[in-house]
Every structure is written in C-alpha cells, then in structure tokens.
Design an enzyme around this catalytic site. Sequence first.
Site, mmCIF file in Angstrom:
data_model
loop_
_atom_site.group_PDB
_atom_site.id
_atom_site.type_symbol
_atom_site.label_atom_id
_atom_site.label_comp_id
_atom_site.label_asym_id
_atom_site.label_seq_id
_atom_site.Cartn_x
_atom_site.Cartn_y
_atom_site.Cartn_z
ATOM 1 C CG ASP A 22 -11.979 45.514 33.615
ATOM 2 O OD1 ASP A 22 -10.794 45.453 33.206
ATOM 3 O OD2 ASP A 22 -12.455 44.717 34.435
ATOM 4 C CG ASN A 70 -4.337 49.243 37.503
ATOM 5 O OD1 ASN A 70 -5.065 50.174 37.145
ATOM 6 N ND2 ASN A 70 -4.786 47.982 37.561
#
Length: 246
Positions: A22, A70
């Site tokens: 991340d 996503n």
Amino acid sequence: MEERIKVIQNNGVPAHIAIIMDGNGRWAKKRALPRVAGHHEGMKVVRKITRLANKLGVKVLTLYAFSTENWKRPKSEVDYLMKLPEEFLGTFLPELVDENVKVQMIGDRTNLPSHTIAAIDKAIHDTKNNTGIILNFALNYGSRAEILHAVQHVLKDINNGILKEEDLSEQLFSNYLMTHDLPDPDLLIRTSGEIRLSNFMLWQLAYTEFWFTNVLWPDFKEVHLLEAIEAFQSRSRRFGGLQSEE
Ligand code: V0D
C-alpha cells in the site's frame, strides 16, 4: 547487511510472507506525480524484495497486487495497472527464470484483460519447474469471494457424493481455497500505515504475525524486510516458551 542476513537465517525464516503493498498513490502525491508513477515505482520494489526473500530462504512470497475493490478506481488507472504484469515480466522474467523463482497467481482470472492473463500465464509456464521461492501474485483477489466459492464447491462435492458432510474439516476446507497448494502465511506485512486486512486472506491469516509500517511501498527497502523478519523472530522466540528471555 550480509552479517544481519546470516543471523536472520539462523533464527528461523518465515516460510510464507504475505505483503499488502500500500501507499503507491500517496508516494506519488507527495512528489506531485500522477498516481501511476507510484505504481511504477512500486513495481521495481517487487523485484528487489523478491530477490532478497529468495536469498533469505523464504519459500512463498504472496503480494497483494490488485484487489476486487480496485475496479472502482478511474478506468485510466486500472488500464495502467493491468499493463504492469506485462511490463514487469518483459523486464524481469529472464531474471526470475535464472533465479529459480516460480510465479503463481491467486484471484479471479475471469474479468482480467486477456493481455494481462497471457503475460502471467507465460511466466507461470516458463517457471513451472523452478524449485526456489514461489512468487504468488494476488490479482483481482478478494477473500470473502474466495471463501464463498469454496463453500459452493464443497456443497457441490457433497451433493455429488464426492465428499461426506461429516468428513469436512478445517484441513479439508483449506483444499478448496485458491491457496490449497501453499502453507498459511507466517508473517503479514502492510505498508503505508493502514491497520486493516482489506479482504486479504481472511482464512489463511488466522495464526499469522502482523507487521505494520508507515513506510510507503515505493520506499520499502531491503532493510525494512529484514526489520519485519527480525520482529517476527523475536515474537516467535517469546511465543516458543522463552518468555523470560524477553
Ligand atoms: C501496482 C505495487 C507487479 C502495487 C506493485 C495488475 C500496485 C506494482 C505486478 C505483477 C502492480 C503481477 C503479476 C505478475 C507479474 C507482475 C503487478 C499489478 C500491480 C496489478 F505475474 N507489480 N504489479 N500487478 N503494482
């Protein structure tokens, strides 16, 4: 670093490390760059960390590259991300073959572009006989969907008489997950300061040690992996009944 590596190797290296990579977007924003520049920089880190993990003797490295969530990002960003496996493998596949790395993937392949799948399948094919580290990409992966799919498959096998209801166990259920051929992760790393699992390997992480860092994925260096493994080792030493050593 070589001495530090030796010490780590003598203290029990985690067999399976899983990483939530991340902070790529945040890294780019800090530099006034487009988000995709962060993803590209993050891709280079994948190579470095794979090499070190392989050198350390880690057996499996699972990297969360694209979650089912996503898809909500702008189409232009998704399109860019879907080209990264090709770019990564175009550059690094020969090196992966050379270094005895075995590429695998978990996740739902059905909605992925054919060019992405083709690149990954070539890498899986070209490395299928390799015996070194398994580099397992979680791509279009969601853990709840994985578990639900496993349940559906279990029910089907029960209805077909392949499986008896009373024979179902945790061990047997694990065989229905996409990770059926892998040990559970020993260590989970998440970068960029978020302290949550985000639908990643919920079943498999039941007994895993977690290590969180504020470092953004594009800034994640070899020393950070060593730091995470050292923390894992000091925890497992205590867990192993040597509490008095602190
Ligand atoms: C972007 C940081 C390598 C996280 C790393 C499609 C987000 C760089 C791959 C890759 C991504 C995947 C499969 C494969 C070889 C390489 C990758 C995606 C994103 C999502 F066989 N980096 N990488 N895939 N990023």
